[in-house]
Design a protein around this motif. Structure first.
Motif, PDB file in Angstrom:
ATOM      1  N   UNK A 133      19.028  76.597  10.157  1.00 11.25           N
ATOM      2  CA  UNK A 133      18.169  75.676   9.430  1.00 11.25           C
ATOM      3  C   UNK A 133      18.922  75.184   8.201  1.00 11.25           C
ATOM      4  N   UNK A 134      18.997  73.863   8.059  1.00 10.26           N
ATOM      5  CA  UNK A 134      19.755  73.268   6.965  1.00 10.26           C
ATOM      6  C   UNK A 134      18.826  72.799   5.854  1.00 10.26           C
ATOM      7  N   UNK A 135      19.389  72.638   4.669  1.00  5.89           N
ATOM      8  CA  UNK A 135      18.627  72.092   3.551  1.00  5.89           C
ATOM      9  C   UNK A 135      18.348  70.615   3.821  1.00  5.89           C
ATOM     10  N   UNK A 136      17.139  70.182   3.503  1.00  3.32           N
ATOM     11  CA  UNK A 136      16.768  68.788   3.729  1.00  3.32           C
ATOM     12  C   UNK A 136      15.599  68.434   2.828  1.00  3.32           C
ATOM     13  N   UNK A 137      14.980  67.310   3.111  1.00  3.29           N
ATOM     14  CA  UNK A 137      13.785  66.900   2.396  1.00  3.29           C
ATOM     15  C   UNK A 137      12.728  68.006   2.476  1.00  3.29           C
ATOM     16  N   UNK A 142      14.919  70.740   9.260  1.00  8.72           N
ATOM     17  CA  UNK A 142      16.164  70.256   9.864  1.00  8.72           C
ATOM     18  C   UNK A 142      16.955  71.425  10.431  1.00  8.72           C
ATOM     19  N   UNK A 143      17.330  71.315  11.696  1.00  3.69           N
ATOM     20  CA  UNK A 143      18.132  72.347  12.354  1.00  3.69           C
ATOM     21  C   UNK A 143      19.402  71.718  12.922  1.00  3.69           C
ATOM     22  N   UNK A 144      20.500  72.429  12.801  1.00  2.00           N
ATOM     23  CA  UNK A 144      21.777  72.004  13.363  1.00  2.00           C
ATOM     24  C   UNK A 144      22.296  73.105  14.288  1.00  2.00           C
ATOM     25  N   UNK A 145      22.748  72.698  15.468  1.00  2.00           N
ATOM     26  CA  UNK A 145      23.277  73.649  16.444  1.00  2.00           C
ATOM     27  C   UNK A 145      24.597  73.135  17.002  1.00  2.00           C
ATOM     28  N   UNK A 166      12.178  67.463  11.999  1.00  2.00           N
ATOM     29  CA  UNK A 166      10.756  67.368  12.315  1.00  2.00           C
ATOM     30  C   UNK A 166       9.959  67.353  11.021  1.00  2.00           C
ATOM     31  N   UNK A 167       9.079  66.372  10.834  1.00  2.00           N
ATOM     32  CA  UNK A 167       8.279  66.345   9.606  1.00  2.00           C
ATOM     33  C   UNK A 167       7.228  67.446   9.597  1.00  2.00           C
ATOM     34  N   UNK A 168       7.015  68.007   8.448  1.00  2.00           N
ATOM     35  CA  UNK A 168       5.992  69.044   8.309  1.00  2.00           C
ATOM     36  C   UNK A 168       4.591  68.460   8.434  1.00  2.00           C
ATOM     37  N   UNK A 169       4.484  67.141   8.417  1.00  2.00           N
ATOM     38  CA  UNK A 169       3.177  66.510   8.561  1.00  2.00           C
ATOM     39  C   UNK A 169       2.530  66.864   9.883  1.00  2.00           C
ATOM     40  N   UNK A 170       3.360  67.204  10.893  1.00  2.00           N
ATOM     41  CA  UNK A 170       2.806  67.553  12.198  1.00  2.00           C
ATOM     42  C   UNK A 170       2.012  68.852  12.136  1.00  2.00           C
ATOM     43  N   UNK A 179       5.545  77.402  14.101  1.00  2.00           N
ATOM     44  CA  UNK A 179       5.632  76.610  15.329  1.00  2.00           C
ATOM     45  C   UNK A 179       6.620  75.459  15.166  1.00  2.00           C
ATOM     46  N   UNK A 180       6.544  74.781  14.032  1.00  2.00           N
ATOM     47  CA  UNK A 180       7.441  73.644  13.777  1.00  2.00           C
ATOM     48  C   UNK A 180       8.893  74.115  13.705  1.00  2.00           C
ATOM     49  N   UNK A 181       9.122  75.220  13.016  1.00  2.00           N
ATOM     50  CA  UNK A 181      10.471  75.782  12.929  1.00  2.00           C
ATOM     51  C   UNK A 181      10.998  76.105  14.321  1.00  2.00           C
ATOM     52  N   UNK A 182      10.169  76.769  15.124  1.00  2.00           N
ATOM     53  CA  UNK A 182      10.590  77.190  16.465  1.00  2.00           C
ATOM     54  C   UNK A 182      10.913  75.994  17.354  1.00  2.00           C
ATOM     55  N   UNK A 183      10.031  74.987  17.349  1.00  2.00           N
ATOM     56  CA  UNK A 183      10.238  73.816  18.194  1.00  2.00           C
ATOM     57  C   UNK A 183      11.472  73.029  17.758  1.00  2.00           C
ATOM     58  N   UNK A 184      11.672  72.895  16.450  1.00  2.00           N
ATOM     59  CA  UNK A 184      12.824  72.156  15.942  1.00  2.00           C
ATOM     60  C   UNK A 184      14.121  72.865  16.299  1.00  2.00           C
ATOM     61  N   UNK A 185      14.135  74.184  16.160  1.00  2.00           N
ATOM     62  CA  UNK A 185      15.321  74.962  16.504  1.00  2.00           C
ATOM     63  C   UNK A 185      15.635  74.848  17.994  1.00  2.00           C
ATOM     64  N   UNK A 186      14.605  74.905  18.818  1.00  2.00           N
ATOM     65  CA  UNK A 186      14.792  74.816  20.264  1.00  2.00           C
ATOM     66  C   UNK A 186      15.327  73.446  20.674  1.00  2.00           C
ATOM     67  N   UNK A 187      14.776  72.385  20.082  1.00  2.00           N
ATOM     68  CA  UNK A 187      15.232  71.034  20.408  1.00  2.00           C
ATOM     69  C   UNK A 187      16.660  70.809  19.960  1.00  2.00           C
ATOM     70  N   UNK A 188      17.006  71.329  18.805  1.00  2.00           N
ATOM     71  CA  UNK A 188      18.376  71.196  18.299  1.00  2.00           C
ATOM     72  C   UNK A 188      19.368  71.869  19.240  1.00  2.00           C
TER      73      UNK A 188
END
Length: 250
Positions: A133-137, A142-145, A166-170, A179-188
């Motif tokens: 997980x990277x620093x971002x807004x 934000x995840x980088x793989x 992925x915006x936290x607005x979701x 959930x957002x962290x997990x989905x973003x990491x998986x997609x990355x």
């Protein structure tokens, strides 16, 4: 002349990989016909897709191979009357010229299925080089793989990078922060594997001998620095001196 075929990790879209079988009349149900066709045509090579449509009590089938050579062998066998369906007799194949849709990457599962078919389960291996997980807004995750694919038999390898935000607005839609962290990491991670597989070329000689080459013209969506995980020495302040004798040391 040597028969050489290049198979990329993209959805096959050439007319040479497609077989069309119109007007099948059979007592088989649609799922039974699908199973029968899949089993019969798999004998000639790995199938990408079998599609069975029922129109006015007749079945119309599209069979798509990854390999044009495999499709040609299946087509020839059908034309010789060697492929028959219960209560329908020998199938009738028809040529199609339609194609034209753009190159679309295969899913990760399909890439691995294709690699296993041509290289065997021990013919390749994968490794996660970077997944963080990277620093971002503050309102974004934000995840980088970065992953690596290795093909020991041919002594080649390649890397792929994936970046997902992925915006936290979701979170308002019912997803928790976890959930957002997990989905973003998986997609990355998934994007990184797709980027790596997209560089792989399977060179099939005479339908049996397979060699792996890497398409070096493919670029990742961002530059990966392989020393990210290594300590970096940074100098934030330097004290200069006017002593000429010590200038070189400084």
């Amino acid at each position: 002349m040597v028969d050489v075929e290049i198979i990329e990790m993209y959805i096959p879209n050439s007319p040479s990989t497609l077989i069309y079988i119109p007007g099948i009349t059979s007592s088989l149900t649609q799922p039974e016909l699908y199973s029968t066709l899949h089993q019969t045509f798999s004998k000639f090579g790995l199938l990408y897709q079998v599609s069975v449509k029922n129109v006015d009590s007749e079945y119309y089938t599209y069979i798509r191979y990854y390999s044009a050579r495999a499709a040609s062998r299946a087509r020839a066998a059908a034309l010789r009357g060697e492929i028959a369906i219960k209560d329908s007799g020998p199938v009738r194949v028809t040529g199609l010229s339609r194609s034209g849709f753009p190159n679309v990457p295969l899913s990760r599962y399909k890439c691995e299925e294709l690699a296993n078919f041509y290289l065997g389960f021990s013919g390749w291996r994968s490794k996660v080089l970077y997944h963080r997980k990277e620093e971002s807004d503050p309102l974004m995750v934000k995840y980088v793989s970065v992953v690596s694919l290795e093909f020991p038999r041919d002594s080649v390898s390649c890397e792929g990078a994936g970046l997902c935000e992925q915006p936290l607005a979701s979170e308002e839609e019912g997803d928790s922060y976890i959930d957002i962290i997990t989905k973003t990491a998986k997609r990355s991670l998934g994007e990184a594997f797709l980027a790596a597989w997209g560089k792989v070329l399977l060179i099939v000689v005479e339908g049996s001998k397979v060699q792996v080459q890497i398409n070096t013209t493919k670029e990742d969506q961002f530059l990966y620095n392989p020393v990210w995980d290594e300590p970096v020495v940074s100098v934030s302040e330097v004290e200069y001196t006017q002593d000429a004798e010590n200038e070189d040391e400084v």
